[in-house]
Design a protein around this motif. Structure first.
Motif, mmCIF file in Angstrom:
data_model
loop_
_atom_site.group_PDB
_atom_site.id
_atom_site.type_symbol
_atom_site.label_atom_id
_atom_site.label_comp_id
_atom_site.label_asym_id
_atom_site.label_seq_id
_atom_site.Cartn_x
_atom_site.Cartn_y
_atom_site.Cartn_z
ATOM 1 N N THR A 8 0.826 -1.204 0.000
ATOM 2 C CA THR A 8 0.000 0.000 0.000
ATOM 3 C C THR A 8 0.860 1.254 0.000
ATOM 4 O O THR A 8 0.571 2.207 -0.727
ATOM 5 C CB THR A 8 -0.973 0.001 1.195
ATOM 6 O OG1 THR A 8 -1.821 -1.146 1.085
ATOM 7 C CG2 THR A 8 -1.831 1.249 1.222
ATOM 8 N N ARG A 12 0.787 4.151 -2.884
ATOM 9 C CA ARG A 12 0.518 5.570 -2.598
ATOM 10 C C ARG A 12 1.650 6.459 -3.085
ATOM 11 O O ARG A 12 1.418 7.507 -3.696
ATOM 12 C CB ARG A 12 0.283 5.767 -1.103
ATOM 13 C CG ARG A 12 -1.043 5.241 -0.653
ATOM 14 C CD ARG A 12 -1.361 5.644 0.773
ATOM 15 N NE ARG A 12 -2.692 5.157 1.110
ATOM 16 C CZ ARG A 12 -2.993 4.514 2.206
ATOM 17 N NH1 ARG A 12 -2.077 4.295 3.117
ATOM 18 N NH2 ARG A 12 -4.222 4.099 2.423
ATOM 19 N N GLN A 22 -6.047 6.325 -8.187
ATOM 20 C CA GLN A 22 -6.338 4.897 -8.316
ATOM 21 C C GLN A 22 -7.177 4.647 -9.574
ATOM 22 O O GLN A 22 -6.980 3.649 -10.270
ATOM 23 C CB GLN A 22 -7.083 4.388 -7.083
ATOM 24 C CG GLN A 22 -6.240 4.352 -5.834
ATOM 25 C CD GLN A 22 -7.019 3.860 -4.634
ATOM 26 O OE1 GLN A 22 -7.901 3.022 -4.745
ATOM 27 N NE2 GLN A 22 -6.689 4.391 -3.461
ATOM 28 N N GLN A 23 -8.083 5.558 -9.866
ATOM 29 C CA GLN A 23 -8.918 5.455 -11.069
ATOM 30 C C GLN A 23 -8.050 5.491 -12.327
ATOM 31 O O GLN A 23 -8.249 4.686 -13.246
ATOM 32 C CB GLN A 23 -9.937 6.598 -11.107
ATOM 33 C CG GLN A 23 -10.776 6.650 -12.375
ATOM 34 C CD GLN A 23 -11.831 5.571 -12.416
ATOM 35 O OE1 GLN A 23 -12.583 5.407 -11.458
ATOM 36 N NE2 GLN A 23 -11.901 4.831 -13.506
ATOM 37 N N GLN A 34 -12.292 -0.706 -8.105
ATOM 38 C CA GLN A 34 -12.514 -1.536 -6.924
ATOM 39 C C GLN A 34 -11.393 -2.561 -6.758
ATOM 40 O O GLN A 34 -11.008 -2.877 -5.635
ATOM 41 C CB GLN A 34 -13.870 -2.254 -7.017
ATOM 42 C CG GLN A 34 -15.060 -1.333 -6.951
ATOM 43 C CD GLN A 34 -15.416 -0.680 -8.286
ATOM 44 O OE1 GLN A 34 -14.839 -0.969 -9.326
ATOM 45 N NE2 GLN A 34 -16.371 0.233 -8.254
ATOM 46 N N HIS A 37 -8.527 -0.616 -5.256
ATOM 47 C CA HIS A 37 -8.857 -0.291 -3.866
ATOM 48 C C HIS A 37 -8.728 -1.516 -2.973
ATOM 49 O O HIS A 37 -8.163 -1.432 -1.873
ATOM 50 C CB HIS A 37 -10.274 0.277 -3.795
ATOM 51 C CG HIS A 37 -10.737 0.546 -2.404
ATOM 52 N ND1 HIS A 37 -10.327 1.648 -1.680
ATOM 53 C CD2 HIS A 37 -11.550 -0.162 -1.584
ATOM 54 C CE1 HIS A 37 -10.872 1.608 -0.478
ATOM 55 N NE2 HIS A 37 -11.614 0.525 -0.394
ATOM 56 N N LYS A 41 -6.364 -1.975 0.190
ATOM 57 C CA LYS A 41 -6.976 -2.201 1.504
ATOM 58 C C LYS A 41 -6.390 -3.443 2.171
ATOM 59 O O LYS A 41 -6.120 -3.448 3.372
ATOM 60 C CB LYS A 41 -8.491 -2.343 1.348
ATOM 61 C CG LYS A 41 -9.222 -2.510 2.653
ATOM 62 C CD LYS A 41 -10.713 -2.586 2.431
ATOM 63 C CE LYS A 41 -11.420 -2.790 3.760
ATOM 64 N NZ LYS A 41 -12.872 -2.875 3.589
#
Length: 69
Positions: A8, A12, A22-23, A34, A37, A41
């Motif tokens: 993660t 970032r 992210q899109q 998703q 994401h 996560k």
């Protein structure tokens, strides 16, 4: 092979370095937002996914991984 530690953070940092969301990344690799994401996560990804992501971000996977260390 699944790599968890620092995924993660790597994501970032790499996205910020490239000025991407992210899109944007999802669109570039042909996955849903998703999917991105959920990987972030869970803080994990298969090595093959990391190779795809690193390539889309214009960096070797080794550099991508080091960002999160």
């Amino acid at each position: 092979m699944v790599l968890q530690q620092g995924f993660t953070a790597s994501m970032r940092i790499a996205l910020a370095m490239r000025g991407m969301t992210q899109q944007d990344l999802a669109n570039k690799i042909g996955k849903s937002p998703q999917f991105i994401h959920l990987m972030m996560k869970r803080n994990d990804a298969k090595y093959s996914s990391m190779v795809t992501i690193a390539s889309a971000l214009g960096m070797p996977v080794s550099e991508f991984i080091k960002l999160g260390e």
